[in-house]
Design a protein around this motif. Structure first.
Motif, PDB file in Angstrom:
ATOM      1  N   CYS A  61       1.179  -0.919   0.165  1.00  0.00           N
ATOM      2  CA  CYS A  61      -0.314   0.194  -0.398  1.00  0.00           C
ATOM      3  C   CYS A  61       0.739   1.187  -0.028  1.00  0.00           C
ATOM      4  O   CYS A  61       2.380   1.519   0.889  1.00  0.00           O
ATOM      5  N   ASN A  62       0.571   2.354  -0.487  1.00  0.00           N
ATOM      6  CA  ASN A  62       1.340   3.468  -0.992  1.00  0.00           C
ATOM      7  C   ASN A  62       0.042   4.584  -0.224  1.00  0.00           C
ATOM      8  O   ASN A  62      -0.988   4.696  -1.060  1.00  0.00           O
ATOM      9  N   PHE A  63       0.810   4.934   0.234  1.00  0.00           N
ATOM     10  CA  PHE A  63       0.034   6.490   0.987  1.00  0.00           C
ATOM     11  C   PHE A  63       0.557   8.240   0.806  1.00  0.00           C
ATOM     12  O   PHE A  63       1.752   7.741   0.657  1.00  0.00           O
ATOM     13  N   SER A  64      -0.525   8.826   0.555  1.00  0.00           N
ATOM     14  CA  SER A  64       0.205  10.492   0.684  1.00  0.00           C
ATOM     15  C   SER A  64       0.579  10.690   2.121  1.00  0.00           C
ATOM     16  O   SER A  64      -0.349  10.039   2.674  1.00  0.00           O
ATOM     17  N   LYS A  65       1.198  11.014   2.065  1.00  0.00           N
ATOM     18  CA  LYS A  65       1.775  12.503   2.882  1.00  0.00           C
ATOM     19  C   LYS A  65       1.130  13.129   3.315  1.00  0.00           C
ATOM     20  O   LYS A  65       0.673  14.514   2.391  1.00  0.00           O
ATOM     21  N   GLU A  75      10.082  16.288   1.638  1.00  0.00           N
ATOM     22  CA  GLU A  75       8.992  15.532   2.754  1.00  0.00           C
ATOM     23  C   GLU A  75       8.158  15.395   1.974  1.00  0.00           C
ATOM     24  O   GLU A  75       7.523  13.959   1.962  1.00  0.00           O
ATOM     25  N   GLU A  76       6.730  16.614   1.455  1.00  0.00           N
ATOM     26  CA  GLU A  76       6.002  16.356   1.154  1.00  0.00           C
ATOM     27  C   GLU A  76       5.609  15.582   0.025  1.00  0.00           C
ATOM     28  O   GLU A  76       4.191  15.024   0.002  1.00  0.00           O
ATOM     29  N   ASN A  77       6.879  15.759  -0.554  1.00  0.00           N
ATOM     30  CA  ASN A  77       7.016  14.363  -2.017  1.00  0.00           C
ATOM     31  C   ASN A  77       6.920  12.792  -1.322  1.00  0.00           C
ATOM     32  O   ASN A  77       6.915  12.043  -2.580  1.00  0.00           O
ATOM     33  N   LYS A  78       7.005  12.961  -0.578  1.00  0.00           N
ATOM     34  CA  LYS A  78       7.769  10.912  -0.123  1.00  0.00           C
ATOM     35  C   LYS A  78       6.365  10.236   0.066  1.00  0.00           C
ATOM     36  O   LYS A  78       5.328  10.572   0.625  1.00  0.00           O
ATOM     37  N   VAL A  79       6.545   9.083  -0.481  1.00  0.00           N
ATOM     38  CA  VAL A  79       5.637   8.556  -0.103  1.00  0.00           C
ATOM     39  C   VAL A  79       5.632   7.284   0.729  1.00  0.00           C
ATOM     40  O   VAL A  79       6.709   7.186   0.765  1.00  0.00           O
ATOM     41  N   GLU A 102       6.555  -4.857   5.407  1.00  0.00           N
ATOM     42  CA  GLU A 102       8.244  -3.686   6.225  1.00  0.00           C
ATOM     43  C   GLU A 102       7.051  -2.422   5.607  1.00  0.00           C
ATOM     44  O   GLU A 102       6.153  -1.904   5.213  1.00  0.00           O
ATOM     45  N   ASN A 103       7.939  -1.155   6.022  1.00  0.00           N
ATOM     46  CA  ASN A 103       6.936  -0.087   5.893  1.00  0.00           C
ATOM     47  C   ASN A 103       8.172   0.882   5.648  1.00  0.00           C
ATOM     48  O   ASN A 103       9.267   0.532   6.370  1.00  0.00           O
ATOM     49  N   ASN A 104       8.440   2.391   5.934  1.00  0.00           N
ATOM     50  CA  ASN A 104       8.728   3.138   6.263  1.00  0.00           C
ATOM     51  C   ASN A 104       8.364   4.618   6.654  1.00  0.00           C
ATOM     52  O   ASN A 104       8.554   6.259   6.425  1.00  0.00           O
TER      53      ASN A 104
END
Length: 171
Positions: A61-65, A75-79, A102-104
């Motif tokens: 899953c990819n989330f908008s920050k 940082e704003e554009n980091k997925v 796993e995750n960031n």
């Protein structure tokens, strides 16, 4: 409801849907790789490996920050992303469990259980709506107080429930 025991976080959120039945809502959750249809800020959710509907299925899953005040453009554009593994699914009980592999986003250990239950208003027919319960146990997340994380889970579930209710009732 939140609780902190021996360094682990535990929490639970519930949403009540008065229109659709548990059997109508369950397929929305049973489809483990379609989270972007229900959760805000989930941009994509796709199968990485495993068989749909079976334990061992891994999704990414990819989330908008959400931009924060005073943050830098990079940082704003980091997925934000997470790989999550379906560890249990029981369609007859309308429940599933998954863990973050796993995750960031700072998760070290996170296991969630989601269950859809009928609302029985005394007649036992389960035709008076349903509840969705999302519970979790996790290690503390750096920079995120338990109360804030539980609030995020609760608001996400309320949003999810509304979207599922609208989807089911529009069919």
């Amino acid at each position: 409801m939140t609780e902190e025991t021996q360094g682990k976080w535990e929490g639970k959120a519930t949403v009540e849907l008065r229109g659709p039945t548990a059997d109508q809502v369950w397929p929305c959750l049973e489809d483990f790789c379609n989270l972007q249809k229900w959760l805000p800020r989930v941009d994509t959710c796709y199968r990485v490996e495993g068989e749909l509907g079976q334990p061992g299925l891994v999704r990414c899953c990819n989330f908008s920050k959400v931009p924060s005040e005073g943050s830098h453009e990079d940082e704003e554009n980091k997925v934000i992303w997470a790989k999550e593994k379906l560890i249990m699914i029981n369609p007859s009980e309308r429940c599933l469990s998954y863990e973050i592999l796993e995750n960031n986003a700072g998760f070290k250990s996170y296991v969630a259980n989601i269950k859809v239950s009928p609302i029985n208003d005394g007649d036992g027919d389960g035709q008076h709506g349903c509840t969705i319960e999302w519970s979790f146990i996790a290690d503390p997340i750096e920079g995120w107080p338990l109360e804030d994380f539980n609030s995020y889970i609760n608001s996400s579930l309320q949003f999810m429930g509304k979207k599922m209710e609208q989807d089911v009732l529009s069919r």
